[in-house]
Design a protein around this motif. Structure first.
Motif, mmCIF file in Angstrom:
data_model
loop_
_atom_site.group_PDB
_atom_site.id
_atom_site.type_symbol
_atom_site.label_atom_id
_atom_site.label_comp_id
_atom_site.label_asym_id
_atom_site.label_seq_id
_atom_site.Cartn_x
_atom_site.Cartn_y
_atom_site.Cartn_z
ATOM 1 N N PRO A 5 143.814 134.854 21.103
ATOM 2 C CA PRO A 5 144.272 135.161 19.739
ATOM 3 C C PRO A 5 144.512 136.660 19.552
ATOM 4 C CG PRO A 5 141.901 134.843 19.750
ATOM 5 C CD PRO A 5 142.384 134.489 21.132
ATOM 6 N N LEU A 6 145.605 136.967 18.864
ATOM 7 C CA LEU A 6 145.892 138.353 18.520
ATOM 8 C C LEU A 6 145.308 138.665 17.152
ATOM 9 C CD1 LEU A 6 149.667 138.541 19.536
ATOM 10 C CD2 LEU A 6 147.661 139.104 20.936
ATOM 11 N N GLN A 7 144.927 139.915 16.947
ATOM 12 C CA GLN A 7 144.427 140.304 15.630
ATOM 13 C C GLN A 7 145.501 140.134 14.574
ATOM 14 O OE1 GLN A 7 142.460 144.117 15.640
ATOM 15 N NE2 GLN A 7 141.639 143.813 17.692
ATOM 16 N N SER A 8 146.755 140.233 15.005
ATOM 17 C CA SER A 8 147.880 140.107 14.069
ATOM 18 C C SER A 8 148.283 138.658 13.807
ATOM 19 C CB SER A 8 149.086 140.883 14.603
ATOM 20 O OG SER A 8 149.399 140.464 15.931
ATOM 21 N N ASP A 9 147.690 137.723 14.526
ATOM 22 C CA ASP A 9 148.023 136.311 14.320
ATOM 23 C C ASP A 9 147.618 135.852 12.920
ATOM 24 O OD1 ASP A 9 149.141 135.869 16.778
ATOM 25 O OD2 ASP A 9 147.324 135.057 17.700
ATOM 26 N N GLN A 10 148.504 135.090 12.297
ATOM 27 C CA GLN A 10 148.187 134.463 11.017
ATOM 28 C C GLN A 10 147.723 133.034 11.294
ATOM 29 O OE1 GLN A 10 148.305 136.121 8.028
ATOM 30 N NE2 GLN A 10 148.802 137.916 9.312
ATOM 31 N N VAL A 11 146.449 132.756 11.032
ATOM 32 C CA VAL A 11 145.910 131.424 11.302
ATOM 33 C C VAL A 11 145.304 130.846 10.036
ATOM 34 C CG1 VAL A 11 145.460 131.950 13.727
ATOM 35 C CG2 VAL A 11 143.664 132.320 12.026
ATOM 36 N N LEU A 58 142.594 146.297 35.725
ATOM 37 C CA LEU A 58 142.729 145.012 35.054
ATOM 38 C C LEU A 58 143.833 144.203 35.713
ATOM 39 C CD1 LEU A 58 141.917 143.321 32.467
ATOM 40 C CD2 LEU A 58 143.848 144.441 31.343
ATOM 41 N N LEU A 59 143.612 142.887 35.823
ATOM 42 C CA LEU A 59 144.683 142.000 36.266
ATOM 43 C C LEU A 59 145.789 142.067 35.220
ATOM 44 C CD1 LEU A 59 145.460 139.826 38.402
ATOM 45 C CD2 LEU A 59 144.522 138.121 36.827
ATOM 46 N N ASN A 60 146.952 142.539 35.628
ATOM 47 C CA ASN A 60 147.994 142.840 34.642
ATOM 48 C C ASN A 60 148.411 141.626 33.828
ATOM 49 O OD1 ASN A 60 148.057 145.504 35.195
ATOM 50 N ND2 ASN A 60 150.157 145.571 35.929
ATOM 51 N N PRO A 61 148.404 141.768 32.508
ATOM 52 C CA PRO A 61 148.859 140.674 31.644
ATOM 53 C C PRO A 61 150.379 140.601 31.620
ATOM 54 C CG PRO A 61 148.314 142.575 30.328
ATOM 55 C CD PRO A 61 147.962 142.934 31.747
ATOM 56 N N GLN A 62 150.880 139.586 30.948
ATOM 57 C CA GLN A 62 152.321 139.412 30.800
ATOM 58 C C GLN A 62 152.648 139.154 29.340
ATOM 59 O OE1 GLN A 62 153.051 136.061 33.345
ATOM 60 N NE2 GLN A 62 152.980 137.256 35.238
ATOM 61 N N THR A 63 153.830 139.562 28.937
ATOM 62 C CA THR A 63 154.389 139.300 27.597
ATOM 63 C C THR A 63 153.343 139.437 26.483
ATOM 64 O OG1 THR A 63 154.100 136.915 27.933
ATOM 65 C CG2 THR A 63 156.214 137.852 28.537
ATOM 66 N N ARG A 64 152.938 138.333 25.873
ATOM 67 C CA ARG A 64 151.995 138.344 24.750
ATOM 68 C C ARG A 64 150.689 139.035 25.134
ATOM 69 N NH1 ARG A 64 150.486 135.065 20.120
ATOM 70 N NH2 ARG A 64 148.245 134.728 20.063
ATOM 71 N N GLY A 65 150.320 138.923 26.393
ATOM 72 C CA GLY A 65 149.074 139.532 26.845
ATOM 73 C C GLY A 65 149.053 141.041 26.673
ATOM 74 N N TYR A 66 150.207 141.698 26.795
ATOM 75 C CA TYR A 66 150.268 143.144 26.589
ATOM 76 C C TYR A 66 149.894 143.490 25.151
ATOM 77 C CZ TYR A 66 152.365 144.142 31.128
ATOM 78 O OH TYR A 66 152.575 144.287 32.469
ATOM 79 N N THR A 67 150.341 142.658 24.208
ATOM 80 C CA THR A 67 149.980 142.886 22.810
ATOM 81 C C THR A 67 148.480 142.716 22.624
ATOM 82 O OG1 THR A 67 152.131 142.025 22.126
ATOM 83 C CG2 THR A 67 150.424 142.195 20.430
ATOM 84 N N PHE A 68 147.909 141.717 23.300
ATOM 85 C CA PHE A 68 146.464 141.474 23.184
ATOM 86 C C PHE A 68 145.655 142.677 23.645
ATOM 87 C CE2 PHE A 68 142.416 140.221 25.033
ATOM 88 C CZ PHE A 68 141.824 139.546 23.972
ATOM 89 N N ILE A 69 145.960 143.213 24.834
ATOM 90 C CA ILE A 69 145.153 144.332 25.337
ATOM 91 C C ILE A 69 145.432 145.606 24.545
ATOM 92 C CG2 ILE A 69 144.982 143.343 27.646
ATOM 93 C CD1 ILE A 69 146.966 145.478 28.588
ATOM 94 N N SER A 70 146.624 145.726 23.968
ATOM 95 C CA SER A 70 146.919 146.889 23.123
ATOM 96 C C SER A 70 146.118 146.829 21.832
ATOM 97 C CB SER A 70 148.415 146.962 22.808
ATOM 98 O OG SER A 70 149.170 147.186 23.972
#
Length: 232
Positions: free
Chosen positions: A9-15, A77-89
């Motif tokens: 989950p991203l902090q910016s996610d609307q749930v 870190l094992l490099n993330p992809q796409t959405r994962g970059y937003t997560f680690i940022s």
């Protein structure tokens, strides 16, 4: 796998409010626990991992990165992809790029920098100079001017005060200078597009020109004449 980050989950996610406690719990876990997958060392905490691209990992393996960061307990870190970059940022995982490399170098002692740059291949120097060029245009690089990070034609490492570009084959470089190895810059017909050369210019490397040769010859002549007069 890198896809692991894409389901988090991203902090910016609307749930829906029902799922908010779950979202907040997972974000908290990733702030405190050893749940970040590394390339070679299992799972680590956020403060123990760094994220960067493959080029930088090759230029600066983890032992070099630990020297740069003055931190021994750090892992790739094992490099993330796409959405994962937003997560680690969003979770403020340390990201390493040319800007941060330059910042780390600015905090090292001169001898530490000299050792870090010693014994590398010409291709390594060229790649590192190119990497550092853009951030060097926006930051103070005074310290690097006094570090032996420039590969000379004879294989000796020198600082910017000793190093000179020698493009005119008819000129004989004065003995006080060392010619920069052509292998660490070049490859472009347009000098302005050569980032490695531009970086070296930013830290103070200059062209050795015919005017320089003439000026040095005149100075030597005056010195020798004065010495002869003093001996009379």
């Amino acid at each position: 796998t890198p896809a692991f980050f894409n389901i988090l989950p991203l902090q910016s996610d609307q749930v829906d409010s029902f799922y908010n406690p779950i979202k907040e719990s997972m974000i908290k876990i990733f702030s405190q626990e050893s749940v970040y997958p590394t390339i070679t060392d299992g799972y680590k905490r956020k403060i123990e991992v760094i994220s960067t691209n493959e080029q930088i990992r090759k230029l600066f393996p983890i032992t070099d990165m630990r020297t740069l960061m003055a931190e021994q307990e750090i892992f790739f870190l094992l490099n993330p992809q796409t959405r994962g970059y937003t997560f680690i940022s969003e979770n403020k995982v340390t990201r390493i790029d040319g800007q941060t490399i330059l910042m780390f170098l600015s905090h090292l002692q001169t001898e530490q920098i000299n050792r870090l740059f010693s014994g590398r291949s010409a291709e390594w120097y060229k790649a590192v100079y190119s990497l550092l060029f853009e951030p060097a245009t926006k930051n103070d690089v005074t310290k690097l001017k006094n570090c032996k990070i420039i590969l000379s034609k004879n294989g000796e490492m020198v600082d910017s005060h000793q190093a000179r570009f020698l493009e005119d084959p008819s000129l004989l470089l004065d003995q006080q200078y060392k010619e920069v190895s052509h292998e660490v810059y070049g490859g472009s017909t347009d000098k302005n597009k050569d980032k490695s050369r531009q970086f070296l210019e930013l830290i103070g490397v200059k062209d050795f020109t015919k005017n320089d040769s003439i000026a040095i010859s005149k100075e030597r002549y005056r010195d020798n004449l004065q010495k002869a007069l003093d001996e009379l």
